[in-house]
Design a protein around this motif. Structure first.
Motif, PDB file in Angstrom:
ATOM      1  N   GLY A 384       0.789  -1.231   0.000  1.00 40.20           N
ATOM      2  CA  GLY A 384       0.000   0.000   0.000  1.00 40.20           C
ATOM      3  C   GLY A 384       0.809   1.263   0.000  1.00 40.20           C
ATOM      4  O   GLY A 384       0.341   2.307  -0.447  1.00 40.20           O
ATOM      5  N   GLU A 385       2.012   1.231   0.519  1.00 33.73           N
ATOM      6  CA  GLU A 385       2.845   2.425   0.606  1.00 33.73           C
ATOM      7  C   GLU A 385       4.269   1.956   0.898  1.00 33.73           C
ATOM      8  O   GLU A 385       4.471   0.811   1.300  1.00 33.73           O
ATOM      9  CB  GLU A 385       2.348   3.349   1.722  1.00 33.73           C
ATOM     10  N   PRO A 386       5.225   2.848   0.716  1.00 33.97           N
ATOM     11  CA  PRO A 386       6.590   2.442   1.056  1.00 33.97           C
ATOM     12  C   PRO A 386       6.681   2.114   2.545  1.00 33.97           C
ATOM     13  O   PRO A 386       6.061   2.773   3.361  1.00 33.97           O
ATOM     14  CB  PRO A 386       7.416   3.695   0.730  1.00 33.97           C
ATOM     15  N   ASP A 408       7.499  -7.360   0.598  1.00 32.64           N
ATOM     16  CA  ASP A 408       7.078  -5.960   0.423  1.00 32.64           C
ATOM     17  C   ASP A 408       6.607  -5.832  -1.020  1.00 32.64           C
ATOM     18  O   ASP A 408       7.401  -5.695  -1.944  1.00 32.64           O
ATOM     19  CB  ASP A 408       8.264  -5.043   0.723  1.00 32.64           C
ATOM     20  N   TRP A 411       2.469  -2.678  -5.972  1.00 32.32           N
ATOM     21  CA  TRP A 411       1.501  -2.806  -7.082  1.00 32.32           C
ATOM     22  C   TRP A 411       0.459  -1.731  -6.955  1.00 32.32           C
ATOM     23  O   TRP A 411       0.580  -0.853  -6.096  1.00 32.32           O
ATOM     24  CB  TRP A 411       0.911  -4.219  -7.137  1.00 32.32           C
ATOM     25  N   THR A 495       3.457   4.520 -14.175  1.00 30.81           N
ATOM     26  CA  THR A 495       2.872   4.118 -12.895  1.00 30.81           C
ATOM     27  C   THR A 495       2.460   5.291 -12.021  1.00 30.81           C
ATOM     28  O   THR A 495       1.659   5.123 -11.107  1.00 30.81           O
ATOM     29  CB  THR A 495       3.905   3.306 -12.087  1.00 30.81           C
ATOM     30  N   ARG A 512       4.636   8.640  -4.848  1.00 26.20           N
ATOM     31  CA  ARG A 512       4.000   9.206  -6.036  1.00 26.20           C
ATOM     32  C   ARG A 512       4.748  10.450  -6.505  1.00 26.20           C
ATOM     33  O   ARG A 512       5.208  11.262  -5.715  1.00 26.20           O
ATOM     34  CB  ARG A 512       2.545   9.577  -5.734  1.00 26.20           C
ATOM     35  N   ARG A 523      -5.259   5.779  -1.396  1.00 23.19           N
ATOM     36  CA  ARG A 523      -4.952   6.761  -2.437  1.00 23.19           C
ATOM     37  C   ARG A 523      -5.936   7.899  -2.426  1.00 23.19           C
ATOM     38  O   ARG A 523      -7.133   7.683  -2.398  1.00 23.19           O
ATOM     39  CB  ARG A 523      -5.064   6.076  -3.781  1.00 23.19           C
TER      40      ARG A 523
HETATM   41  C1  WTA Z   1       1.774   2.810  -3.439  1.00 29.62           C
HETATM   42  C2  WTA Z   1      -2.575  -0.647  -3.589  1.00 29.62           C
HETATM   43  C3  WTA Z   1       5.714   1.439  -2.025  1.00 29.62           C
HETATM   44  C4  WTA Z   1       2.326   3.318  -4.756  1.00 29.62           C
HETATM   45  C5  WTA Z   1      -2.115  -2.077  -3.888  1.00 29.62           C
HETATM   46  C6  WTA Z   1       1.253   2.927  -5.751  1.00 29.62           C
HETATM   47  C7  WTA Z   1       3.523   1.202  -2.644  1.00 29.62           C
HETATM   48  C8  WTA Z   1      -0.007   3.099  -4.936  1.00 29.62           C
HETATM   49  C9  WTA Z   1       3.578  -0.181  -2.339  1.00 29.62           C
HETATM   50  C10 WTA Z   1      -1.136   2.234  -5.416  1.00 29.62           C
HETATM   51  C11 WTA Z   1       4.810  -0.711  -1.834  1.00 29.62           C
HETATM   52  C12 WTA Z   1       1.597   0.320  -3.091  1.00 29.62           C
HETATM   53  N1  WTA Z   1       5.844   0.143  -1.707  1.00 29.62           N
HETATM   54  N2  WTA Z   1       4.596   1.990  -2.481  1.00 29.62           N
HETATM   55  N3  WTA Z   1       4.946  -1.982  -1.489  1.00 29.62           N
HETATM   56  N4  WTA Z   1       2.358  -0.692  -2.636  1.00 29.62           N
HETATM   57  N5  WTA Z   1       2.282   1.472  -3.085  1.00 29.62           N
HETATM   58  O1  WTA Z   1      -3.982   1.656  -6.186  1.00 29.62           O
HETATM   59  O2  WTA Z   1       2.461   4.710  -4.685  1.00 29.62           O
HETATM   60  O3  WTA Z   1      -4.456   1.700  -3.698  1.00 29.62           O
HETATM   61  O4  WTA Z   1       1.245   3.714  -6.915  1.00 29.62           O
HETATM   62  O5  WTA Z   1      -3.033  -0.060  -4.766  1.00 29.62           O
HETATM   63  O6  WTA Z   1       0.364   2.747  -3.598  1.00 29.62           O
HETATM   64  O7  WTA Z   1      -2.235   2.309  -4.539  1.00 29.62           O
HETATM   65  P1  WTA Z   1      -3.512   1.434  -4.807  1.00 29.62           P
END
Ligand code: WTA
Length: 646
Positions: A384-386, A408, A411, A495, A512, A523
């Motif tokens: 979901g995030e770094p 980790d 996606w 992306t 982002r 997001r």
């Molecule tokens: C961020 C969630 C770093 C990234 C599955 C992406 C991540 C956005 C990671 C997508 C991770 C998701 N490390 N950043 N392991 N996983 N992100 O669409 O910025 O809710 O573009 O999907 O979350 O968020 P979404």
């Protein structure tokens, strides 16, 4: 820099489906012979009509299009349910943990299959046909998964809307895809608090005329108003329909679901995923990345309102015949030990959550974790995030006691499933790095002009070619799909993320690079929060940026210019916060509102967000060149009145 690396243990090298040698071989084959590779991988699904075509994709404007297995047909519910009945009908498909620790349910594959058939017949009885849209606005109860699978069974397209979204947001999503039915519950329950879902639906339907039927699942038994002719109790409808419901034959490229997600401009987009490629991607990544073995208990603690819940609570695990845990509550209720109590209660082997939850629990101390045994855990995941290295190390050493590798997984809603991630038997772990591309994924790092950078570099992350789980379009706006993702760097999928690649070839997502912020792994488009703010009668203009936040990763920092003669005080701040929560939902709650007599603009009237971001980060010594501003004096006022901490 001295980088910590945790090598793959001998035990994992042995037990995993994919070791280092296999990863290298399969990854290379997935690029050199995508047709052969994916033809073989797709055999993990049950096809009704076997496909003869595999990959038919182009990211170029002239012949743009994304199709996988296009002449094959299958049904997703049959893949997730029917085909498991013979061998594991009595195996739990869903283990459900209620918000109240005293409540739980076990649903076997046989039971899930039976209820999905009922649910599908209820939808049919309400006139839902193949291709129709059904909005699902549900708490985390098994009926939410049943509703999704019921749609898939009859070829209806589901659009799940996170139950934390406001009636306004719900109405926008119902209208955009023109849903004929909404499935909801009387109330949701989270952290001991009730969420009035049915009342929210009533309010939403006051704003739009699209939807003719509301199906209400009883969860709490709380009071609701039922509109005659429009609203129906699920438990009543299900009594009047047959038990048996054949699964409809769907083309591989027929739509499966729409999921709205935020972008850098405009309203949330309806991301559309189709049938064959999506299911293959969800199932294969779940199998390989989590190394799921039959009999294991798997728990993804996301909400089905997000893509993580779609791919890794419902479709991936069930396609693999796994036992998937569904959790209604929150990590901090009744106390900070709740996650680990559920792990012990069900004997969870694989646990997948977001960094924000890890940081929130880490802050409360190790005792809450140590109170539970957690001896069943063998693999952990993050999404979901770094994830910052401190949180990674705590997750690894305290939660996983240094025996559980952490996947980790990077996606997006758009990608359908994991794209860059370690594999437990193949890839050494570096805290904070998502490490390597999954099979078929070709990441590239580019500079702002689109030049592909080689070696150890930092830049923007693009994907050079299609993969089966990729989204196919934006609902109702194919042109927007192309413009958003394929026009910035022609011929490539952009992306929206920045990233660094180190000398070993491992990827580090830096966050982002567009106007999307990531609040607690959710997001959020800054434009959405801005338009909510300017909809308030006292607001003339607003600019929203992300700010660093210890628990949430990013917080929401709003600069607000009021109409003439309006007074910016704490009372108005509180009112605006309430207003945004009402317009979008609690996840969009601003952390800081700074009243600004003016915003920094270029002479052509464009707001210079770079400056606003630096002020929000408290990095006022890095404002850079402000001489191109129409009125550089604006900046002094913003700096002098900034919030230093929250
Ligand atoms: C961020 C969630 C770093 C990234 C599955 C992406 C991540 C956005 C990671 C997508 C991770 C998701 N490390 N950043 N392991 N996983 N992100 O669409 O910025 O809710 O573009 O999907 O979350 O968020 P979404």
């Amino acid at each position: 820099m001295n980088q910590t690396v945790y090598p793959v243990s001998a035990e994992w090298r042995q037990r995993a489906y994919v070791d280092a040698e296999a990863y290298a071989r399969l990854y290379a084959q997935s690029l050199s012979d995508p047709e052969g590779f994916w033809r073989e991988q797709a055999q993990r699904l049950d096809w009704i009509r076997p496909f003869t075509q595999v990959k038919d994709t182009s990211f170029d404007e002239a012949d743009f299009g994304i199709r996988w297995f296009a002449d094959g047909s299958l049904n997703i519910a049959a893949n997730c349910l029917d085909r498991h009945l013979e061998t594991q009908g009595d195996v739990p498909a869903i283990l459900w943990a209620g918000d109240d620790p005293a409540e739980s349910r076990t649903i076997t594959y046989r039971e899930l299959h039976a209820e999905v058939c009922r649910f599908a017949n209820v939808l049919k009885a309400k006139g839902v046909r193949r291709g129709d849209r059904v909005t699902i606005y549900m708490p985390m109860i098994p009926e939410a998964a049943m509703a999704m699978l019921a749609c898939a069974r009859i070829g209806a397209i589901h659009s799940v809307v996170f139950a934390g979204f406001s009636p306004e947001s719900l109405a926008g999503r119902v209208t955009d895809c023109d849903s004929s039915v909404i499935i909801t519950a009387d109330e949701g329950l989270r952290g001991g608090r009730k969420i009035p879902l049915k009342a929210n639906v009533d309010e939403a339907l006051g704003h739009c005329t699209a939807c003719a039927t509301v199906i209400v699942v009883r969860r709490t038994g709380g009071p609701v108003t039922m509109v005659p002719g429009r609203d129906h109790w699920y438990h009543e409808l299900r009594e009047s329909v047959p038990a048996d419901c054949p699964a409809v034959e769907m083309g591989a490229e027929d739509p499966l679901f729409i999921l709205y997600t935020s972008g850098s401009t405009g309203k949330p987009k309806g991301v559309l995923h189709t049938t064959g490629g999506y299911l293959l991607w969800a199932a294969l990544t779940h199998h390989v990345v989590f190394d799921y073995k039959p009999g294991e208990i798997y728990w993804c603690a996301a909400d089905i309102g997000w893509v993580t819940g779609h791919s890794y609570i419902v479709y991936g695990p069930l396609a693999n015949g796994a036992t998937t845990v569904m959790f209604e509550g929150v990590p901090t209720y009744p106390d900070f030990s709740r996650f680990w109590q559920v792990v012990d209660q069900f004997g969870v082997n694989i646990f997948y959550t977001a960094p924000t939850a890890i940081r929130a629990l880490m802050r409360e101390g190790d005792e809450w974790v140590r109170k539970a045994s957690r001896s069943s855990l063998r693999l952990l995941g993050s999404v979901g995030e770094p994830i910052n290295p401190e949180a990674w190390e705590w997750y690894y050493s305290v939660v996983g006691e240094r025996r559980c590798p952490i996947m980790d997984t990077w996606w997006q809603t758009e990608t359908g499933g994991h794209m860059i991630t370690p594999l437990p038997g193949a890839i050494p772990l570096k805290p904070g790095s998502a490490s390597r591309p999954f099979f078929g994924v070709q990441p590239q790092v580019v500079d702002p002009e689109g030049r592909v950078l080689e070696g150890a570099v930092e830049g923007n992350l693009v994907i050079a070619d299609s993969w089966p789980g990729q989204m196919r379009t934006v609902w109702g706006d194919h042109e927007r799909f192309f413009q958003t993702y394929f026009s910035t760097y022609p011929g490539k999928y952009f992306t929206g993320d920045g990233c660094r690649r180190d000398a070993d070839g491992d990827y580090w997502i830096t966050g982002r690079v567009d106007d999307v912020i990531n609040v607690s792994g959710h997001r959020m488009g800054t434009a959405e929060v801005e338009s909510a703010l300017v909809a308030h009668a006292k607001v003339a203009e607003a600019a929203v940026v992300g700010m660093p936040h210890d628990i949430k990763g990013q917080g929401i920092y709003a600069y607000v210019t009021l109409n003439a003669n309006e007074e910016g005080d704490d009372a108005l701040r509180a009112e605006l916060v309430r207003w945004v929560r009402h317009e979008i939902g609690p996840i969009a709650t601003p952390d800081v509102i700074q009243f600004a007599p003016a915003l920094p603009k270029t002479r052509s009237g464009k707001i210079m967000r770079r400056i606003l971001r630096k002020i929000a980060e408290d990095a006022v010594d890095q404002l850079g060149d402000i001489s191109t501003l129409a009125d550089p004096g604006v900046v002094d006022h913003l700096v002098a009145n900034r919030h230093r901490a929250i």
